[in-house]
Write an enzyme that holds these catalytic residues in place. Structure first.
Site, short mmCIF file in Angstrom:
data_model
loop_
_atom_site.label_atom_id
_atom_site.label_comp_id
_atom_site.label_asym_id
_atom_site.label_seq_id
_atom_site.Cartn_x
_atom_site.Cartn_y
_atom_site.Cartn_z
NE ARG A 25 6.73 -0.96 9.76
CZ ARG A 25 5.53 -0.93 9.19
NH1 ARG A 25 5.37 -0.29 8.05
NH2 ARG A 25 4.50 -1.52 9.75
NE ARG A 27 7.36 -3.56 5.57
CZ ARG A 27 6.07 -3.27 5.69
NH1 ARG A 27 5.40 -2.76 4.67
NH2 ARG A 27 5.45 -3.50 6.82
NE ARG A 36 2.28 -5.25 11.01
CZ ARG A 36 3.37 -5.15 10.26
NH1 ARG A 36 4.45 -5.83 10.55
NH2 ARG A 36 3.37 -4.36 9.21
NE ARG A 42 -4.07 -1.40 9.97
CZ ARG A 42 -3.02 -0.85 9.36
NH1 ARG A 42 -3.07 0.41 8.99
NH2 ARG A 42 -1.95 -1.57 9.11
CE LYS A 53 -2.32 -0.96 3.82
NZ LYS A 53 -1.77 -2.26 4.26
P1 ADP Z 1 1.17 -2.14 7.79
O1 ADP Z 1 0.08 -1.80 6.81
O2 ADP Z 1 2.40 -2.61 7.12
O3 ADP Z 1 0.71 -3.01 8.93
P2 ADP Z 1 1.12 0.56 8.90
O4 ADP Z 1 2.31 1.40 8.82
O5 ADP Z 1 -0.06 0.91 8.09
O6 ADP Z 1 1.65 -0.88 8.55
O7 ADP Z 1 0.63 0.41 10.42
C1 ADP Z 1 1.49 0.04 11.46
C2 ADP Z 1 0.71 -0.07 12.76
O8 ADP Z 1 0.13 1.19 13.09
C3 ADP Z 1 -0.48 -1.02 12.72
O9 ADP Z 1 -0.10 -2.36 12.97
C4 ADP Z 1 -1.35 -0.45 13.83
O10 ADP Z 1 -0.89 -0.82 15.11
C5 ADP Z 1 -1.15 1.04 13.69
N1 ADP Z 1 -2.18 1.65 12.80
C6 ADP Z 1 -1.97 2.26 11.61
N2 ADP Z 1 -3.12 2.71 11.07
C7 ADP Z 1 -4.09 2.35 11.95
C8 ADP Z 1 -5.51 2.50 11.97
N3 ADP Z 1 -6.18 3.10 10.95
N4 ADP Z 1 -6.19 2.01 13.03
C9 ADP Z 1 -5.55 1.40 14.04
N5 ADP Z 1 -4.23 1.22 14.08
C10 ADP Z 1 -3.49 1.69 13.06
#
Ligand code: ADP
Ligand code: ZN
Length: 213
Positions: free
Chosen positions: A160, A127, A171, A88, A13
């Site tokens: 990360r 990654r 996740r 999400r 994404k």
């Molecule tokens: P990825 O899509 O690779 O899991 P992100 O960078 O989008 O990584 O998100 C990393 C973390 O940040 C998620 O695992 C979550 O804990 C938190 N997070 C990000 N966006 C949201 C959201 N919209 N709602 C809840 N938690 C979020």
């Protein structure tokens, strides 16, 4: 053009959002990046978010929703935006629908980047990200020109903290439980587009070109 990126963690994404940001000159808003920025700057929000992120769990809706709604109200979103990592959960999606309706706006495309779990697990293990500018690499698929160094800004690449096998598994579980239902939600709104995320970055770019032009 108002775009949402859907898909499992590690589906790409971020990469595809950056491509669309550059192409259409609309801001790429990543809630994950916003939280990581807050963690780096030792803010209160960052400290709260970190406890969830480190376990691979979602940050509670109430910490995320108002942050995004405020961000979308900024001037640079007037011509559109790319939301990456939000919504999400169904409550987040409802809150977004409502906030956009209030602004007499809506979502034009919900792009679902579709990848099987095995693919995701493989990809996330390799990654590497740039702590300086946020660029994303993969040891095998998208290696930097010089090993361990960001092509864009020269900073040293890192893994990360939440890209370790245990957290990745969690996740993915959280994704299937809480985020995957949004695919139907946006299909019902008639804005869903499924994009095969396994065909390689440049091929996905081409698919996106076709879909959005
Ligand atoms: P990825 O899509 O690779 O899991 P992100 O960078 O989008 O990584 O998100 C990393 C973390 O940040 C998620 O695992 C979550 O804990 C938190 N997070 C990000 N966006 C949201 C959201 N919209 N709602 C809840 N938690 C979020
Ligand atoms: Zn960089």
């Amino acid at each position: 053009m108002n775009i949402i990126m859907l898909g499992a963690p590690g589906a790409g994404k971020g990469t595809f959002s950056a491509y669309l940001e550059e192409k259409y000159q609309i801001p790429h808003i990543s809630t994950g990046d916003i939280f990581r920025e807050n963690i780096k700057n030792n803010t209160e929000l960052g400290a709260k978010a970190k406890t969830y992120m480190d376990k691979g769990e979602l940050v509670p809706d109430e910490l995320v929703v108002s942050l995004v709604v405020d961000r979308l109200a900024k001037d640079d979103c007037a011509k559109g935006f790319i939301l990456d990592g939000f919504p999400r959960t169904l409550p987040q999606a409802d809150a977004l629908t409502k906030a956009l309706e209030d602004a007499e706006s809506g979502i034009d495309y919900a792009l679902n980047i579709d990848c099987p779990d095995e693919f995701i697990i493989n990809r996330m293990a390799g990654r590497r990200v740039c702590p300086g500018c946020g660029a994303s690499y993969h040891l095998v698929n998208v290696p930097p020109k010089k090993e361990g160094v960001c092509d864009v800004c020269g900073a040293e690449l890192i893994q990360r903290e939440d890209d370790n096998p245990e957290t990745i598994a969690n996740r993915l579980r959280v994704y299937h439980e809480q985020t995957q239902p949004l695919i139907d939600y946006y299909a019902d709104q008639k804005v869903l587009e499924n994009v095969d995320g396994t065909i390689g970055r440049d091929n996905v770019f081409a698919v996106l070109d076709k879909l959005l032009d």
